[in-house]
Design a protein around this motif. Structure first.
Motif, PDB file in Angstrom:
ATOM      1  N   THR A  75     -34.757  34.953  11.913  1.00  0.00           N
ATOM      2  CA  THR A  75     -35.557  33.699  11.674  1.00  0.00           C
ATOM      3  C   THR A  75     -36.127  33.097  13.102  1.00  0.00           C
ATOM      4  O   THR A  75     -37.226  32.787  13.301  1.00  0.00           O
ATOM      5  N   ASN A  78     -39.092  35.285  14.439  1.00  0.00           N
ATOM      6  CA  ASN A  78     -40.038  35.252  13.805  1.00  0.00           C
ATOM      7  C   ASN A  78     -40.764  33.705  13.964  1.00  0.00           C
ATOM      8  O   ASN A  78     -41.847  33.650  14.058  1.00  0.00           O
ATOM      9  N   ASN A  79     -39.964  32.906  14.056  1.00  0.00           N
ATOM     10  CA  ASN A  79     -40.533  31.269  14.320  1.00  0.00           C
ATOM     11  C   ASN A  79     -41.175  31.550  16.001  1.00  0.00           C
ATOM     12  O   ASN A  79     -42.020  30.923  16.017  1.00  0.00           O
TER      13      ASN A  79
END
Length: 353
Positions: A75, A78-79
Motif C-alpha cells: 500500500t 503503490n501510494n
C-alpha cells in the motif's frame, strides 16, 4: 509479471524481513532457537557495523530497520508511485554516492533507483559499508534477477548514465566538477530546526528530544537549532528532555560533550547545560554534537521570512501551527516515501533519464 511488479514484490518481502527481524531482535533472540538463518547473519552484520562505526548502535540500526519495514509495504509503495508511471521505464545505470552519517541513510536513493526499473552502482561511505551489502544479498536471494541490477564500486565510477551524490558543501563542488556533465542530483549540507512559542506541551517538548537525540544528532533531519521567544523559559525544555539523559553513557557522545563544553568555557561563551546537552546562543544552523544552538526571535512573522530565505539550508522545520510544511514534534526521523531529501523529487528525476 512486469519488471516493476517483480521488483516491488521483492522490496515488499524485504519489508516483511525487516519487521520480522525487528520483532526477533527485540524479543530475546537467545531463546529463539528456530529463527530464520538470515536473522543470525543480520545479528552479525549489525555487530560488525557497530565495530566499524561507533555511532551505529544496535538501537539506532534497529530504529532504521523498523522505519523502513513500515514503509516497504504494498500500500505504501503503490501510494508513493501512483503519480508516476514507472512500469515502462528503460533501464539506465545510476551511480549513487552515499553519505554515511546515520544507518542506511542512502536507502531511499537505493529504493528509488530500483523501483524505477534502473540499475544502481553504489559508492558507499567508509562509515556505512556493512549494512547495505547484506540487505542486497537478501534481496538477491528472494529475487535473483536483481543481481544484474545491483553493483558496488570501490574504485573509480565508470559506465553510468546519471549520478545521485550526497555530501557536504565542500564535496558538492568536487561532485559538480566530475559529474556536472551527466544528469545529476547533488545534495549539500542541510540542517533541521524547531520553532518554539512557549505554549508547547511537555509531551511535545519530550517528543522534540527524539528529533534532537535520535542518531546522536548526526542526521540532516536531526534538529540542531531551536528558535525561541525572547522570554522563553528553558526550564520547561530541560525538564521535558530529561528522559534522554542516558545518551551521555555513549562514550563517543560523552567525549564530544566534554570537549565542546571545555571549548565553550575556555572561550567564555555563555552556555546552558544539564549534564548531557548544551544550549548555546548562535546564529548558525549546524551545531556540534551534544550542543543545540538557539536563537531568540522578535515575531513569528519575521522568523518565517528568515526561514523562507534560508530554504536551501534547511531540511525540516519542526513546529505546531507555524508553517504549512512543518513537521510535528518527534517525527523528523520518520519520513514518508514522499519526503525527498533537499526537496528534489528523486523518482521524477530517475524516470526522465
Amino acid at each position: 509479471m512486469t519488471k516493476h511488479s517483480i521488483r516491488l514484490n521483492a522490496l515488499v518481502k524485504l519489508g516483511i524481513f525487516f519487521k520480522e527481524y525487528y520483532e526477533y531482535a527485540k524479543n530475546n533472540p537467545q531463546l529463539d532457537l528456530n529463527s530464520n538463518p538470515w536473522f543470525k547473519a543480520f545479528d552479525e552484520t549489525i555487530t560488525l557495523a557497530g565495530h566499524k562505526n561507533g555511532w551505529f548502535t544496535p538501537d539506532n540500526i534497529l530504529f532504521s530497520i523498523k522505519t523502513w519495514g513500515e514503509l516497504l509495504e504494498h500500500t505504501e509503495l503503490n501510494n508513493w508511485l501512483s503519480p508516476y508511471d514507472p512500469g515502462n521505464n528503460s533501464a539506465k545505470s545510476v551511480a549513487v554516492i552515499m553519505a554515511g552519517n546515520i544507518p542506511l541513510v542512502g536507502f531511499h536513493d537505493f529504493l528509488s533507483t530500483l523501483i524505477t526499473g534502473n540499475n544502481i552502482i553504489m559508492k558507499l561511505s567508509s562509515n556505512d559499508k556493512i549494512l547495505l551489502p547484506f540487505i542486497c544479498s537478501y534481496l538477491i536471494e528472494v529475487e535473483p534477477s536483481l543481481k544484474d541490477a545491483i553493483e558496488f564500486a570501490d574504485g573509480k565510477l565508470e559506465n553510468f548514465d546519471a549520478v545521485i551524490a550526497t555530501g557536504s558543501d565542500n564535496t558538492s563542488r568536487y561532485f559538480e566538477h566530475y559529474f556536472g556533465k551527466k544528469p545529476n542530483i547533488i545534495r549539500r549540507n542541510r540542517n533541521s530546526v524547531a520553532v518554539l512559542t512557549g505554549r508547547e506541551t511537555e509531551a511535545q517538548l519530550q517528543a522534540l528530544g527524539e528529533d534532537i537525540f535520535r542518531y546522536y544528532g548526526l542526521g540532516c533531519r536531526s534538529v540542531s537549532k531551536i528558535f525561541v521567544p525572547k522570554d522563553y523559559n528553558f526550564d520547561l525544555f530541560f525538564k521535558a528532555i530529561y528522559p534522554y539523559n542516558n545518551i551521555v553513557e555513549h562514550a563517543k557522545y560523552a567525549n564530544n560533550y566534554d570537549y565542546n563544553k571545555a571549548v565553550y568555557l575556555m572561550s567564555l561563551f555563555p552556555i546552558l547545560e544539564n549534564g548531557f546537552l548544551m544550549l548555546k546562543e548562535d546564529t548558525s544552523y549546524a551545531s556540534p554534537i551534544a550542543t543545540l544552538f538557539y536563537e531568540k526571535y522578535n515575531s513569528l512573522a519575521e522568523l518565517k521570512v528568515t526561514l523562507e530565505n534560508d530554504t536551501d539550508k534547511l531540511q525540516c522545520i519542526v513546529a505546531d501551527g507555524f508553517t504549512t510544511d512543518e513537521i510535528p514534534f518527534g517525527q523528523t526521523q520518520r519520513p514518508s516515501l514522499t519526503d525527498y531529501a533537499d526537496n528534489m523529487d528523486t523518482v521524477e528525476f530517475l524516470l526522465k533519464l
